[in-house]
Design an enzyme around this catalytic site. Structure first.
Site, PDB file in Angstrom:
ATOM      1  N   CYS A   1      52.610  12.505  79.594  1.00 63.82           N
ATOM      2  CA  CYS A   1      52.982  13.909  79.498  1.00 63.82           C
ATOM      3  C   CYS A   1      52.292  14.636  78.362  1.00 63.82           C
ATOM      4  CB  CYS A   1      54.485  14.046  79.252  1.00 63.82           C
ATOM      5  SG  CYS A   1      55.491  13.396  80.577  1.00 63.82           S
TER       6      CYS A   1
ATOM      7  N   GLY B   1      48.874  15.115  82.084  1.00 61.77           N
ATOM      8  CA  GLY B   1      49.854  15.010  83.161  1.00 61.77           C
ATOM      9  C   GLY B   1      49.502  15.958  84.273  1.00 61.77           C
TER      10      GLY B   1
ATOM     11  N   ASN C   1      57.433  13.809  75.899  1.00 59.85           N
ATOM     12  CA  ASN C   1      56.261  12.949  76.085  1.00 59.85           C
ATOM     13  C   ASN C   1      56.617  11.593  75.504  1.00 59.85           C
ATOM     14  OD1 ASN C   1      52.996  12.761  74.460  1.00 59.85           O
ATOM     15  ND2 ASN C   1      53.698  11.777  76.325  1.00 59.85           N
ATOM     16  N   GLY C   2      56.613  10.577  76.347  1.00 59.12           N
ATOM     17  CA  GLY C   2      56.953   9.231  75.877  1.00 59.12           C
ATOM     18  C   GLY C   2      57.774   8.486  76.889  1.00 59.12           C
TER      19      GLY C   2
ATOM     20  N   TYR D   1      41.114   6.830  74.788  1.00 59.43           N
ATOM     21  CA  TYR D   1      40.961   7.420  76.122  1.00 59.43           C
ATOM     22  C   TYR D   1      41.805   8.668  76.398  1.00 59.43           C
ATOM     23  CZ  TYR D   1      41.931   7.882  81.132  1.00 59.43           C
ATOM     24  OH  TYR D   1      42.126   8.388  82.376  1.00 59.43           O
TER      25      TYR D   1
END
Ligand code: SF4
Length: 484
Positions: free
Chosen positions: A22, A48, A122-123, A262
């Site tokens: 996310c 995302g 996010n996570g 990345y």
């Protein structure tokens, strides 16, 4: 609350890469907050691509629009105009916990006894299943299958009266990775977990304050970088400015090293490091560890461009654009399996025959997950005339699944979990194969002890809950799961 949703299911051809889960964005104090959130999400699209959403407010009504698909698909003309307010949060999503349904699209917005609450996460919480089960047994009803809703329930159950304390109490029960943006009344709140797995930064745009997963989202809205949110820190943005509270006791930091390899955009500064410069260092180190006699260096675009440039600089072998990426694969109405059958990697990449024909080629990629895409790419390069292919990977072999917010396949599907480098070389059909060493990776980041390397080492820093242990076992981990 005004809600509009677009719920078309997006089918896409997912590449053979780990996927970020996310991206989050928040802004306080801008008359056109939703438009700025849109721009922020647009620049965080790489984090995302399954769903996107924005909720905006002036402190009273919350106006939400979210949907399945890319940011540009979800927000058609007019949908942003309805999102009035000087405060907004936004979210882009992939999913690991919870499926790809409109109910799981974020931000999630609820009414509770203190008013309205919205959240973007996010996570991944490693104890979400236990917490959820415990609350369901006590009568809670969940509307999504997302771990983020668990945080909302915990906040709503807090006996505290101030939102800051309610959030702090809730997060004290959560384990794992979370960088959060929350809206409560007219407050915008940002929080990062005590190990700082995922990035979250603070920016300033005139009188407005901004929170974003990456600095590239600050750049696009014309905000300047102020600082990173510290692990375990909560920042509160409201009419009084910015306040900071340390809500969780510090833990050894475990910033995801894959953000640097990345996930994050090369033009971002993440964990205090320029992503582009780290990737160039990775490429240079890789050239030192695994040199090769060749005519050209090419990248698997776009995420490996910086590492390939670093390899080229170090080796003095010219960098060429041997593969062109199709950037517009995103949305399609054909089933992904059908696309793979019909087009394979051709849909995503096209070789430049004029550059490759008759050449000895060094291919730099940032990682190998299953190996299927790499193998197809190698066949494509040979078809285009490459006479030798030396494959170089700017990270160590991925042998373990991630439970901290990255979508990783079952461990058994990770080619490096069950194959030696020589076996992988044969499978890819390349003349030589070299992965960056763990020592090499650690030498390219400033404080190596502050990073998570679990997908390379299997040394997980946060204990899984029993349910997550089960999932890890199903994904192929040996029992008991190793905890650092
Ligand atoms: Fe990042 Fe790998 Fe750690 Fe997951 S396991 S947080 S992908 S370094």
């Amino acid at each position: 609350m005004a809600v509009t949703e677009t719920g078309r299911v997006r089918d896409g051809a997912h590449g053979d890469h780990l996927r970020e889960e996310c991206g989050v964005f928040g802004i306080w104090g801008a008359p056109n907050a939703a438009r700025l959130a849109y721009a922020g999400l647009y620049s965080l699209q790489h984090r995302g691509q399954e769903s996107a959403g924005i909720v905006a407010t002036d402190g009273g009504e919350y106006r939400l629009h979210r949907g399945i698909g890319l940011v540009s698909d979800v927000f058609a003309a007019g949908s942003l105009d309805r999102l009035h307010g000087h405060i907004a949060i936004g979210h882009n999503r992939y999913s690991t916990t919870g499926g790809s349904h409109i109910q799981n699209a974020q931000p999630l917005v609820v009414n509770f006894r203190e008013g309205k609450l919205a959240i973007g996460h996010n996570g991944n919480l490693v104890n979400a299943l236990e917490l959820r089960r415990e609350m369901e047994e006590q009568g809670s009803i969940f509307q999504t299958t997302s771990d983020t809703e668990v945080i909302l329930h915990l906040i709503a159950r807090s006996k505290a009266t101030e939102i800051e304390r309610m959030v702090a109490e809730a997060l004290a029960r959560c384990q794992g990775a979370y960088s959060l943006v929350l809206l409560a009344g007219d407050k915008l709140i940002g929080v990062r977990d005590p190990r700082g797995f995922r990035p979250l930064c603070l920016g300033r745009r005139g009188e407005s304050h901004v929170l974003a997963s990456e600095t590239c989202a600050l750049d696009i809205v014309g905000a300047t970088f102020v600082r990173e949110i510290e692990p375990g820190e909560m920042v509160i943005l409201d009419k009084d400015g910015v306040r900071s509270i340390k809500i969780l006791a510090p833990e050894p930091m475990r910033a995801c090293v894959f953000e640097l390899i990345y996930f994050s955009r090369p033009d971002s500064v993440v964990f205090g490091l320029s992503v582009d410069s780290v990737r160039r260092k990775l490429g240079r180190r890789l050239a030192e560890e695994y040199p090769a006699e060749a005519d050209i260096v090419i990248a698997v675009p776009d995420s490996s461009n910086s590492a390939a440039l670093g390899f080229s600089e170090q080796s003095a072998i010219p960098f060429e654009l041997g593969l062109i990426r199709n950037h517009y694969v995103g949305r399609t109405f054909i089933a992904p399996e059908q696309i793979s059958r019909d087009f394979g990697v051709n849909l995503k990449f096209n070789p430049v025959r004029r550059i490759l024909d008759g050449k000895r080629v060094i291919v730099v990629d940032d990682s190998i997950v299953r190996g299927t895409t790499s193998r197809s790419l190698v066949a494509m390069l040979r078809d285009a005339g490459a006479v030798e292919i030396h494959f170089r990977v700017s990270s160590p072999p991925i042998g373990w699944s991630c439970y901290y917010g990255i979508d990783t396949p079952n461990r058994r599907e990770l080619i490096a979990s069950s194959h030696t480098v020589e076996q992988i070389r044969k499978y890819l059909n390349v003349d030589s194969l070299g992965y960056l060493s763990m020592e090499g990776l650690k030498a390219c980041v400033e404080r190596p002890e502050d990073h998570c390397y679990a997908c390379f080492s299997g040394e997980y820093s946060v204990r899984f809950g029993a349910e997550m242990d089960k999932l890890a076992f199903e994904r192929g981990a040996a029992r008991p799961v190793e905890h650092a």
